[in-house]
Structure formats: C-alpha cells, structure tokens
Design a protein around this motif. Structure first.
Motif, PDB file in Angstrom:
ATOM      1  N   ARG A  32       4.564   2.735  19.930  1.00  0.00           N
ATOM      2  CA  ARG A  32       3.953   1.565  19.282  1.00  0.00           C
ATOM      3  C   ARG A  32       3.176   1.986  18.045  1.00  0.00           C
ATOM      4  NH1 ARG A  32      -1.001  -0.736  19.558  1.00  0.00           N
ATOM      5  NH2 ARG A  32      -1.638   0.551  21.334  1.00  0.00           N
ATOM      6  N   LEU A  33       2.377   3.038  18.183  1.00  0.00           N
ATOM      7  CA  LEU A  33       1.565   3.491  17.052  1.00  0.00           C
ATOM      8  C   LEU A  33       2.442   4.043  15.929  1.00  0.00           C
ATOM      9  CD1 LEU A  33      -1.469   5.150  18.890  1.00  0.00           C
ATOM     10  CD2 LEU A  33      -1.355   2.904  17.795  1.00  0.00           C
ATOM     11  N   ARG A  34       3.520   4.732  16.285  1.00  0.00           N
ATOM     12  CA  ARG A  34       4.437   5.241  15.255  1.00  0.00           C
ATOM     13  C   ARG A  34       5.071   4.090  14.485  1.00  0.00           C
ATOM     14  NH1 ARG A  34       8.276   9.352  18.390  1.00  0.00           N
ATOM     15  NH2 ARG A  34       9.353   9.410  16.364  1.00  0.00           N
ATOM     16  N   VAL A  35       5.451   3.040  15.199  1.00  0.00           N
ATOM     17  CA  VAL A  35       6.056   1.885  14.538  1.00  0.00           C
ATOM     18  C   VAL A  35       5.034   1.183  13.649  1.00  0.00           C
ATOM     19  CG1 VAL A  35       7.044  -0.406  14.916  1.00  0.00           C
ATOM     20  CG2 VAL A  35       7.827   1.532  16.290  1.00  0.00           C
ATOM     21  N   LEU A  36       3.813   1.011  14.147  1.00  0.00           N
ATOM     22  CA  LEU A  36       2.783   0.339  13.350  1.00  0.00           C
ATOM     23  C   LEU A  36       2.436   1.140  12.099  1.00  0.00           C
ATOM     24  CD1 LEU A  36       0.390  -1.023  16.123  1.00  0.00           C
ATOM     25  CD2 LEU A  36       2.021  -2.317  14.741  1.00  0.00           C
ATOM     26  N   GLU A  37       2.327   2.450  12.233  1.00  0.00           N
ATOM     27  CA  GLU A  37       2.019   3.279  11.067  1.00  0.00           C
ATOM     28  C   GLU A  37       3.164   3.227  10.053  1.00  0.00           C
ATOM     29  OE1 GLU A  37      -0.774   4.664  10.278  1.00  0.00           O
ATOM     30  OE2 GLU A  37      -1.729   4.074  12.155  1.00  0.00           O
ATOM     31  N   ALA A  38       4.401   3.238  10.541  1.00  0.00           N
ATOM     32  CA  ALA A  38       5.541   3.142   9.645  1.00  0.00           C
ATOM     33  C   ALA A  38       5.550   1.793   8.929  1.00  0.00           C
ATOM     34  CB  ALA A  38       6.838   3.343  10.434  1.00  0.00           C
ATOM     35  N   ALA A  39       5.299   0.730   9.690  1.00  0.00           N
ATOM     36  CA  ALA A  39       5.252  -0.606   9.087  1.00  0.00           C
ATOM     37  C   ALA A  39       4.143  -0.688   8.055  1.00  0.00           C
ATOM     38  CB  ALA A  39       5.056  -1.656  10.174  1.00  0.00           C
ATOM     39  N   ASP A  40       2.998  -0.105   8.363  1.00  0.00           N
ATOM     40  CA  ASP A  40       1.865  -0.114   7.429  1.00  0.00           C
ATOM     41  C   ASP A  40       2.264   0.539   6.108  1.00  0.00           C
ATOM     42  OD1 ASP A  40      -0.605  -0.145   6.229  1.00  0.00           O
ATOM     43  OD2 ASP A  40      -1.666   0.818   7.862  1.00  0.00           O
ATOM     44  N   ARG A  41       2.885   1.696   6.187  1.00  0.00           N
ATOM     45  CA  ARG A  41       3.287   2.398   4.957  1.00  0.00           C
ATOM     46  C   ARG A  41       4.304   1.575   4.154  1.00  0.00           C
ATOM     47  NH1 ARG A  41       3.292   6.781   8.602  1.00  0.00           N
ATOM     48  NH2 ARG A  41       5.553   6.655   8.867  1.00  0.00           N
ATOM     49  N   LEU A  42       5.305   1.058   4.834  1.00  0.00           N
ATOM     50  CA  LEU A  42       6.371   0.345   4.130  1.00  0.00           C
ATOM     51  C   LEU A  42       5.903  -1.008   3.607  1.00  0.00           C
ATOM     52  CD1 LEU A  42       9.428   1.179   6.415  1.00  0.00           C
ATOM     53  CD2 LEU A  42       8.839   2.174   4.202  1.00  0.00           C
ATOM     54  N   PHE A  43       5.101  -1.717   4.393  1.00  0.00           N
ATOM     55  CA  PHE A  43       4.564  -2.996   3.926  1.00  0.00           C
ATOM     56  C   PHE A  43       3.705  -2.794   2.685  1.00  0.00           C
ATOM     57  CE2 PHE A  43       4.606  -5.132   8.403  1.00  0.00           C
ATOM     58  CZ  PHE A  43       5.971  -5.336   8.288  1.00  0.00           C
ATOM     59  N   THR A  44       2.875  -1.751   2.713  1.00  0.00           N
ATOM     60  CA  THR A  44       1.991  -1.474   1.581  1.00  0.00           C
ATOM     61  C   THR A  44       2.794  -1.117   0.334  1.00  0.00           C
ATOM     62  OG1 THR A  44       0.226  -0.731   3.060  1.00  0.00           O
ATOM     63  CG2 THR A  44       0.096  -0.029   0.759  1.00  0.00           C
ATOM     64  N   GLU A  45       3.853  -0.354   0.521  1.00  0.00           N
ATOM     65  CA  GLU A  45       4.646   0.117  -0.621  1.00  0.00           C
ATOM     66  C   GLU A  45       5.574  -0.954  -1.185  1.00  0.00           C
ATOM     67  OE1 GLU A  45       7.806   3.719  -1.734  1.00  0.00           O
ATOM     68  OE2 GLU A  45       6.744   3.703   0.193  1.00  0.00           O
ATOM     69  N   HIS A  46       6.179  -1.768  -0.293  1.00  0.00           N
ATOM     70  CA  HIS A  46       7.239  -2.676  -0.735  1.00  0.00           C
ATOM     71  C   HIS A  46       6.923  -4.155  -0.551  1.00  0.00           C
ATOM     72  CE1 HIS A  46       9.844   0.820  -1.153  1.00  0.00           C
ATOM     73  NE2 HIS A  46       9.564   1.175   0.095  1.00  0.00           N
ATOM     74  N   GLY A  47       5.879  -4.495   0.213  1.00  0.00           N
ATOM     75  CA  GLY A  47       5.614  -5.885   0.533  1.00  0.00           C
ATOM     76  C   GLY A  47       6.281  -6.265   1.845  1.00  0.00           C
TER      77      GLY A  47
END
Length: 208
Positions: A32-47
């Motif tokens: 769960r934490l790996r997915v959330l951290e990945a989503a955080d990075r990608l959301f921040t970078e790409h929207g």
C-alpha cells in the motif's frame, strides 16, 4: 482549553481523528505504501488526470491487479493518498515535535500548523480541489476540515480567550481553500509569498 505540557491522544485533546486505523498485514502495508508513494511522485510530476493505474503499478513494482483490488480506480487511489497525507499531518500535530506538536506557545503552534498545511496543500492542490468540490459545501463537511478547525480553535482559545475562537479558526482556514490557492498560484504567487501573507494575517489576528 489546550495546554502544552506534552503529547496526548486526539480524544484527550478534544480533536476528531481523520480515518480509523484498520488491522493490516505487513506485506499488505508495504505494498500500500509503495503504491501511495509511487502515485504521489507521478501525480506531482504529471497531474492526477494524466497518470494511469498501469503507470502507478509499474512505478511501485506491483501488479495492476494489486492496485485495482486495494483502491478500485484512480479516483479511489487519489482519495487514499490525500487521506494518508492528512493523517501524517495529524500525527505530527498530536504527537510530533514542537512547534507543530505540543510544547510551544499556542500562537507559535498556530503558525507552524498554517505553514505545514500550506505546504501540504501546495503539493497536492489537485487532490484537495477534487475533495473540496465534490459537492456544494463539501469542504466544510469533511472530517479533516473539522479536525483542522478544532485544532486551531483550541490554540486560539488558549492564546486569546477574548476572541470568538470558533469563528477566528474559520477565518484562518479561509485562505487555505484549494480553489483560492490554485488561483493564486496561477497568478504567479509563489509559496514563500503565500506563507508570508498568511503568517501576517494570523499574526495580526492573534497579537495581543
């Protein structure tokens, strides 16, 4: 009224709790934490709207099915990410180091909270906008707003008991609406300028 003698639980300090802890297997928590951290990075970078579940799963190193089963869709994942970040801020307010956590004078804690929240809002403004605009008046019904309001009201009451603490807490939260923040950023206001302006307003309201 709140004192600053040390950390206490949310219920002891009269603060509502964002979310409820659920039992979770260690491997499930790691994923769960790996997915959330990945989503955080990608959301921040790409929207948020430009990132797929496939991309998040690949970034996290898990199968798409793992993401889908846990979060349902991209919107569910966005909600979970915002909830996770808000719970992290809540934990720092309740049990973290001063001045965001207990131990500092009330006005200092107010300033620390406003700065921490502004940083969180700036990083995840798209998620906040979706949450606060889900329906008319949604911002003022969600549990996290009640938490932030209660926290500020307790500190304001301790610092300036002659003020209407509940109303003043709403006044301090008003500039932190996601729509306003997004509009100001679009007009060229940088984060330092927003912090300085909010701090100046809070200082004027709370100075003796």
């Amino acid at each position: 009224m709140e004192d600053s003698t040390g950390p206490r639980s949310a219920s002891q300090r009269g603060l509502p709790v964002v979310g409820e802890p659920r039992p979770e297997r260690a491997d499930a928590r790691r994923n769960r934490l790996r997915v959330l951290e990945a989503a955080d990075r990608l959301f921040t970078e790409h929207g948020v709207k430009n990132v797929s579940l496939d991309a998040i799963a690949a970034e996290a190193g898990v199968g798409k099915g793992t993401v889908f089963r846990r979060f349902g869709d991209r919107a569910g994942l966005a909600v979970a990410l915002l909830d996770e970040r808000e719970q992290e801020l809540q934990a720092k307010m309740i049990n973290g180091p001063s001045p965001l956590g207990p131990g500092a004078p009330p006005v200092v804690r107010v300033m620390a909270f406003l700065e921490a929240y502004l940083e969180l809002l700036d990083r995840h403004v798209e998620l906040f906008m979706d949450s606060e605009n889900a329906s008319d008046g949604a911002r003022y019904r969600i549990g996290s707003y009640h938490l932030w309001h209660r926290h500020l009201a307790l500190l304001i009451e301790a610092a300036r008991p002659e003020l209407d603490a509940d109303y003043t807490a709403h006044v301090l939260l008003a500039p932190l609406a996601a729509d306003l923040h997004n509009a100001l950023r679009g007009q060229g206001f940088d984060l330092d300028r927003l912090k300085a302006g909010l701090t100046a307003v809070a200082s004027a309201l709370l100075s003796a």
